[in-house]
Enzyme design. Sequence first.
Site, PDB file in Angstrom:
ATOM      1  CG  ASP A 120      -5.542   5.598  -9.105  1.00 20.78           C
ATOM      2  OD1 ASP A 120      -5.107   6.586  -9.696  1.00 20.78           O
ATOM      3  OD2 ASP A 120      -5.262   5.354  -7.898  1.00 20.78           O
ATOM      4  CB  THR A 163       4.887  15.049 -16.819  1.00 15.69           C
ATOM      5  OG1 THR A 163       4.793  14.819 -15.389  1.00 15.69           O
ATOM      6  CG2 THR A 163       4.573  16.506 -17.108  1.00 15.69           C
ATOM      7  NE  ARG A 178       1.342   7.422 -13.166  1.00 15.91           N
ATOM      8  CZ  ARG A 178       0.997   6.483 -14.021  1.00 15.91           C
ATOM      9  NH1 ARG A 178       1.910   5.696 -14.547  1.00 15.91           N
ATOM     10  NH2 ARG A 178      -0.259   6.301 -14.350  1.00 15.91           N
ATOM     11  CG  ASP A 215      -8.439   7.100  -7.258  1.00 18.42           C
ATOM     12  OD1 ASP A 215      -8.137   7.851  -6.307  1.00 18.42           O
ATOM     13  OD2 ASP A 215      -8.417   7.462  -8.446  1.00 18.42           O
TER      14      ASP A 215
HETATM   15  C1  PRP Z   1       0.509   4.993  -8.247  1.00 19.00           C
HETATM   16  C2  PRP Z   1       1.165   3.769  -7.659  1.00 19.00           C
HETATM   17  C3  PRP Z   1       2.624   4.072  -7.851  1.00 19.00           C
HETATM   18  C4  PRP Z   1       2.647   4.824  -9.157  1.00 19.00           C
HETATM   19  C5  PRP Z   1       3.106   3.913 -10.238  1.00 19.00           C
HETATM   20  O1  PRP Z   1       0.528   6.033  -7.346  1.00 19.00           O
HETATM   21  O2  PRP Z   1       0.768   3.526  -6.331  1.00 19.00           O
HETATM   22  O3  PRP Z   1       3.182   4.839  -6.800  1.00 19.00           O
HETATM   23  O4  PRP Z   1       1.311   5.254  -9.410  1.00 19.00           O
HETATM   24  O5  PRP Z   1       3.274   4.580 -11.425  1.00 19.00           O
HETATM   25  P1  PRP Z   1       4.713   4.797 -12.073  1.00 19.00           P
HETATM   26  O6  PRP Z   1       5.426   3.473 -12.007  1.00 19.00           O
HETATM   27  O7  PRP Z   1       4.415   5.178 -13.503  1.00 19.00           O
HETATM   28  O8  PRP Z   1       5.433   5.872 -11.346  1.00 19.00           O
HETATM   29  P2  PRP Z   1      -0.196   7.448  -7.678  1.00 19.00           P
HETATM   30  O9  PRP Z   1       0.750   8.338  -8.396  1.00 19.00           O
HETATM   31  O10 PRP Z   1      -1.503   7.166  -8.347  1.00 19.00           O
HETATM   32  O11 PRP Z   1      -0.388   8.084  -6.259  1.00 19.00           O
HETATM   33  P3  PRP Z   1      -1.356   7.626  -5.062  1.00 19.00           P
HETATM   34  O12 PRP Z   1      -0.831   6.302  -4.551  1.00 19.00           O
HETATM   35  O13 PRP Z   1      -1.156   8.730  -4.081  1.00 19.00           O
HETATM   36  O14 PRP Z   1      -2.753   7.524  -5.574  1.00 19.00           O
HETATM   37  N1  URA Z   2      -0.810   3.667 -10.893  1.00 19.35           N
HETATM   38  C1  URA Z   2      -1.895   2.906 -10.600  1.00 19.35           C
HETATM   39  O1  URA Z   2      -2.478   3.019  -9.507  1.00 19.35           O
HETATM   40  N2  URA Z   2      -2.322   2.043 -11.532  1.00 19.35           N
HETATM   41  C2  URA Z   2      -1.709   1.888 -12.722  1.00 19.35           C
HETATM   42  O2  URA Z   2      -2.150   1.058 -13.535  1.00 19.35           O
HETATM   43  C3  URA Z   2      -0.591   2.686 -13.009  1.00 19.35           C
HETATM   44  C4  URA Z   2      -0.157   3.573 -12.062  1.00 19.35           C
END
Ligand code: PRP
Ligand code: URA
Length: 209
Positions: free
Chosen positions: A200, A108, A104, A203
Amino acid sequence: MSRVHVLDHPLIQHKLSLIRDKETGAKEFRELVAEISLLMAYEVTRDLPLKEVEIETPVAKATAKVISGKKLGIIPILRAGLGMVDGMLKLIPAAKVGHIGLYRDPETLEPVGYYCKLPSDVEERELIVIDPMLATGGSASAALRLIKEKGARSIKFVCLIAAPEGIERLQREHDDVDIYVAAIDKCLNEHGYIVPGLGDAGDRLFGTK
Ligand code: PRP
Ligand code: URA
């Protein structure tokens, strides 16, 4: 309209509270996510069809039930969805696993795709798409769109924590996909994080940041 299943089993709720705690470190967080995923897999597979087969026990011939119907596929959304794969596979070890890479954009909040590898017979499988967090719903919605473009017809979406905004979006954009969630939280904050959420997920799973 798709259905939303809130899996409020006490074991799931207890473990969810532990991973919400900011003092829970990566090792314990990973183990708990795997355990919650296993427990969720039990509920998500509750409606799998059965067929009768003839078997022979050490005592007598018998009619017994085994799972029938379509084969299963598990599709984690990278990265954080990876944390749920092993727990799910413990209960459904024969499932094939596809991967969708999305992150994400922090400004944006739009999903950016970087990888997609699905089982070649994806259209013949019952798919379970997994990601711990459903926030705005942008990532899940994009993943489901991609999978449908590849021919998938039978899909469930499983996450640990959802925001109401994400649920509404998925129901609006994918009304054929049932949602399984351990908790629906209050709202999103100004950075698109679920409140109270768990921070997150990627993370916390992988110890980055
Ligand atoms: C997180 C999570 C989802 C997304 C949710 O991933 O694991 O995929 O955010 O957010 P949304 O519903 O607003 O799209 P992230 O983008 O942090 O990527 P990562 O898993 O690679 O850390
Ligand atoms: N992605 C995450 O990992 N945590 C949140 O709370 C939202 C998006």
